[in-house]
Design a protein around this motif. Structure first.
Motif, PDB file in Angstrom:
ATOM      1  N   TYR A 118       1.034  -1.216   0.039  1.00  9.66           N
ATOM      2  CA  TYR A 118       0.022  -0.043   0.121  1.00  9.66           C
ATOM      3  C   TYR A 118       0.866   1.488   0.045  1.00  9.66           C
ATOM      4  CZ  TYR A 118       0.955   0.180   5.043  1.00  9.66           C
ATOM      5  OH  TYR A 118       1.110   0.326   6.196  1.00  9.66           O
ATOM      6  N   LEU A 119       0.187   2.283  -0.278  1.00 10.27           N
ATOM      7  CA  LEU A 119       0.963   3.642  -0.193  1.00 10.27           C
ATOM      8  C   LEU A 119       0.526   4.615   0.831  1.00 10.27           C
ATOM      9  CD1 LEU A 119       0.368   4.409  -4.221  1.00 10.27           C
ATOM     10  CD2 LEU A 119       2.576   3.450  -3.087  1.00 10.27           C
ATOM     11  N   TYR A 120       1.469   5.358   1.462  1.00  6.63           N
ATOM     12  CA  TYR A 120       1.044   6.058   2.617  1.00  6.63           C
ATOM     13  C   TYR A 120       1.956   7.254   2.631  1.00  6.63           C
ATOM     14  CZ  TYR A 120      -1.318   7.373   6.927  1.00  6.63           C
ATOM     15  OH  TYR A 120      -2.063   7.829   7.886  1.00  6.63           O
ATOM     16  N   TYR A 121       1.928   7.818   3.625  1.00 16.34           N
ATOM     17  CA  TYR A 121       2.867   9.130   4.115  1.00 16.34           C
ATOM     18  C   TYR A 121       3.341   8.970   5.538  1.00 16.34           C
ATOM     19  CZ  TYR A 121       4.533  13.832   4.536  1.00 16.34           C
ATOM     20  OH  TYR A 121       5.368  14.921   4.652  1.00 16.34           O
ATOM     21  N   SER A 122       4.625   8.873   5.639  1.00 14.16           N
ATOM     22  CA  SER A 122       5.294   8.997   7.025  1.00 14.16           C
ATOM     23  C   SER A 122       5.512  10.396   7.546  1.00 14.16           C
ATOM     24  CB  SER A 122       6.533   8.284   6.882  1.00 14.16           C
ATOM     25  OG  SER A 122       7.170   8.481   7.856  1.00 14.16           O
ATOM     26  N   LYS A 123       4.837  10.718   8.434  1.00 15.37           N
ATOM     27  CA  LYS A 123       4.751  11.861   9.209  1.00 15.37           C
ATOM     28  C   LYS A 123       6.403  12.022   9.857  1.00 15.37           C
ATOM     29  CE  LYS A 123       0.161  12.860  10.042  1.00 15.37           C
ATOM     30  NZ  LYS A 123      -0.890  12.878  11.220  1.00 15.37           N
ATOM     31  N   LYS A 124       6.757  11.042  10.563  1.00 19.62           N
ATOM     32  CA  LYS A 124       8.049  10.956  10.771  1.00 19.62           C
ATOM     33  C   LYS A 124       9.344  11.209   9.920  1.00 19.62           C
ATOM     34  CE  LYS A 124      11.352   7.593  12.923  1.00 19.62           C
ATOM     35  NZ  LYS A 124      11.702   6.368  13.472  1.00 19.62           N
ATOM     36  N   HIS A 125       9.030  10.747   8.461  1.00 19.78           N
ATOM     37  CA  HIS A 125      10.278  10.803   7.784  1.00 19.78           C
ATOM     38  C   HIS A 125       9.935  11.898   6.737  1.00 19.78           C
ATOM     39  CE1 HIS A 125      12.346   7.322   8.982  1.00 19.78           C
ATOM     40  NE2 HIS A 125      11.199   6.640   9.131  1.00 19.78           N
ATOM     41  N   GLN A 126       8.667  12.533   6.734  1.00 21.75           N
ATOM     42  CA  GLN A 126       8.164  13.592   5.872  1.00 21.75           C
ATOM     43  C   GLN A 126       8.318  13.202   4.361  1.00 21.75           C
ATOM     44  OE1 GLN A 126       6.758  16.891   7.126  1.00 21.75           O
ATOM     45  NE2 GLN A 126       6.611  15.304   8.758  1.00 21.75           N
ATOM     46  N   LYS A 127       7.692  11.831   4.364  1.00 27.45           N
ATOM     47  CA  LYS A 127       7.995  11.288   2.748  1.00 27.45           C
ATOM     48  C   LYS A 127       6.861  10.197   2.573  1.00 27.45           C
ATOM     49  CE  LYS A 127      13.225  11.623   2.234  1.00 27.45           C
ATOM     50  NZ  LYS A 127      14.175  10.791   2.075  1.00 27.45           N
ATOM     51  N   HIS A 128       6.460  10.098   1.305  1.00 28.98           N
ATOM     52  CA  HIS A 128       5.417   9.010   1.018  1.00 28.98           C
ATOM     53  C   HIS A 128       6.285   7.682   0.775  1.00 28.98           C
ATOM     54  CE1 HIS A 128       2.058  11.511   0.001  1.00 28.98           C
ATOM     55  NE2 HIS A 128       3.155  12.346  -0.538  1.00 28.98           N
ATOM     56  N   TYR A 129       5.704   6.544   1.068  1.00 30.79           N
ATOM     57  CA  TYR A 129       6.470   5.452   0.945  1.00 30.79           C
ATOM     58  C   TYR A 129       5.489   4.203   0.716  1.00 30.79           C
ATOM     59  CZ  TYR A 129       4.140   4.210   5.581  1.00 30.79           C
ATOM     60  OH  TYR A 129       3.278   4.007   6.582  1.00 30.79           O
ATOM     61  N   VAL A 130       6.011   3.137   0.132  1.00 31.86           N
ATOM     62  CA  VAL A 130       5.335   1.880  -0.444  1.00 31.86           C
ATOM     63  C   VAL A 130       5.601   1.051   0.802  1.00 31.86           C
ATOM     64  CG1 VAL A 130       5.268   0.156  -2.087  1.00 31.86           C
ATOM     65  CG2 VAL A 130       5.929   2.096  -2.690  1.00 31.86           C
ATOM     66  N   SER A 131       4.492   0.281   1.294  1.00 32.08           N
ATOM     67  CA  SER A 131       4.755  -0.440   2.518  1.00 32.08           C
ATOM     68  C   SER A 131       4.371  -2.061   1.867  1.00 32.08           C
ATOM     69  CB  SER A 131       3.619  -0.259   3.462  1.00 32.08           C
ATOM     70  OG  SER A 131       4.042  -0.968   4.518  1.00 32.08           O
ATOM     71  N   PHE A 132       5.259  -2.923   2.045  1.00 40.25           N
ATOM     72  CA  PHE A 132       5.425  -4.144   1.533  1.00 40.25           C
ATOM     73  C   PHE A 132       4.528  -5.275   2.786  1.00 40.25           C
ATOM     74  CE2 PHE A 132       8.275  -1.893  -0.954  1.00 40.25           C
ATOM     75  CZ  PHE A 132       7.722  -2.269  -2.313  1.00 40.25           C
ATOM     76  N   TYR A 133       3.700  -5.798   2.464  1.00 44.23           N
ATOM     77  CA  TYR A 133       3.272  -7.147   3.071  1.00 44.23           C
ATOM     78  C   TYR A 133       4.376  -8.229   3.002  1.00 44.23           C
ATOM     79  CZ  TYR A 133       0.372 -10.285   5.543  1.00 44.23           C
ATOM     80  OH  TYR A 133      -0.374 -11.371   6.446  1.00 44.23           O
ATOM     81  N   HIS A 134       4.628  -8.935   4.003  1.00 38.75           N
ATOM     82  CA  HIS A 134       5.368  -9.914   3.948  1.00 38.75           C
ATOM     83  C   HIS A 134       6.822  -9.220   4.000  1.00 38.75           C
ATOM     84  CE1 HIS A 134       2.814 -13.439   4.228  1.00 38.75           C
ATOM     85  NE2 HIS A 134       2.362 -13.003   3.006  1.00 38.75           N
ATOM     86  N   GLY A 135       6.999  -8.097   4.335  1.00 37.15           N
ATOM     87  CA  GLY A 135       8.045  -7.328   4.249  1.00 37.15           C
ATOM     88  C   GLY A 135       9.173  -7.895   5.173  1.00 37.15           C
ATOM     89  N   ASP A 136       8.662  -8.471   6.335  1.00 38.33           N
ATOM     90  CA  ASP A 136       9.798  -9.199   7.263  1.00 38.33           C
ATOM     91  C   ASP A 136      10.548 -10.226   6.710  1.00 38.33           C
ATOM     92  OD1 ASP A 136       7.340 -10.314   7.061  1.00 38.33           O
ATOM     93  OD2 ASP A 136       7.467 -11.515   8.909  1.00 38.33           O
ATOM     94  N   ARG A 137      10.173 -10.694   5.420  1.00 33.20           N
ATOM     95  CA  ARG A 137      10.661 -11.824   4.926  1.00 33.20           C
ATOM     96  C   ARG A 137      11.765 -11.196   3.688  1.00 33.20           C
ATOM     97  NH1 ARG A 137       6.250 -16.640   3.926  1.00 33.20           N
ATOM     98  NH2 ARG A 137       5.580 -16.552   5.973  1.00 33.20           N
ATOM     99  N   LEU A 138      11.504  -9.821   3.528  1.00 29.98           N
ATOM    100  CA  LEU A 138      12.466  -9.159   2.400  1.00 29.98           C
ATOM    101  C   LEU A 138      13.710  -8.667   3.131  1.00 29.98           C
ATOM    102  CD1 LEU A 138       9.567  -7.085   0.489  1.00 29.98           C
ATOM    103  CD2 LEU A 138      10.436  -9.514   0.073  1.00 29.98           C
ATOM    104  N   GLU A 139      14.740  -8.837   2.268  1.00 31.73           N
ATOM    105  CA  GLU A 139      15.872  -8.268   2.576  1.00 31.73           C
ATOM    106  C   GLU A 139      16.416  -7.341   1.396  1.00 31.73           C
ATOM    107  OE1 GLU A 139      17.418  -8.831   5.317  1.00 31.73           O
ATOM    108  OE2 GLU A 139      16.057 -10.109   6.036  1.00 31.73           O
TER     109      GLU A 139
END
Length: 116
Positions: free
Chosen positions: A54-75
């Motif tokens: 999904y797509l979202y915006y990080s207030k902490k980083h002040q940037k948009h991002y792509v969040s990946f499901y099963h990201g815990d398995r991605l390196e």
């Protein structure tokens, strides 16, 4: 205008155009199996009706991002977990070229973990 379009049109330019371009690339990468829905007020991409990213915006980083499901398995060195259990995010720097190939490769990696 549908709710997904409304989400994108609330974002100011040039971020809107960048995210719409990315949205188009993700949807075109697998027209038979990737669909888009609005979940939790965010544009979610699903692979065979299962969460993909999904797509979202990080207030902490002040940037948009792509969040990946099963990201815990991605390196990948650019992915950030920050306490998330199943997701990792890739920040999008609007001042640099969009890493489309990397994003599509990560999506392909996530597909391997989805049981259809």
């Amino acid at each position: 205008m549908n709710p997904i379009q409304e989400y994108f049109y609330r974002i100011k330019e040039p971020e809107r155009s960048t995210l719409l371009f990315l949205r188009k690339k993700i949807l075109e990468s697998d027209t038979e199996n990737i669909t888009e829905t609005l979940s939790f007020g965010l544009p979610f991409f699903k692979f065979k009706k299962k969460m993909l990213c999904y797509l979202y915006y990080s207030k902490k980083h002040q940037k948009h991002y792509v969040s990946f499901y099963h990201g815990d398995r991605l390196e990948h060195p650019e992915l950030i977990q920050e306490g998330r259990k199943k997701f990792k995010i890739l920040l999008i720097d609007m001042e640099e070229d969009l890493p489309v190939e990397l994003i599509l490769r990560l999506i392909d990696d996530v597909k391997q973990y989805i049981r259809a």
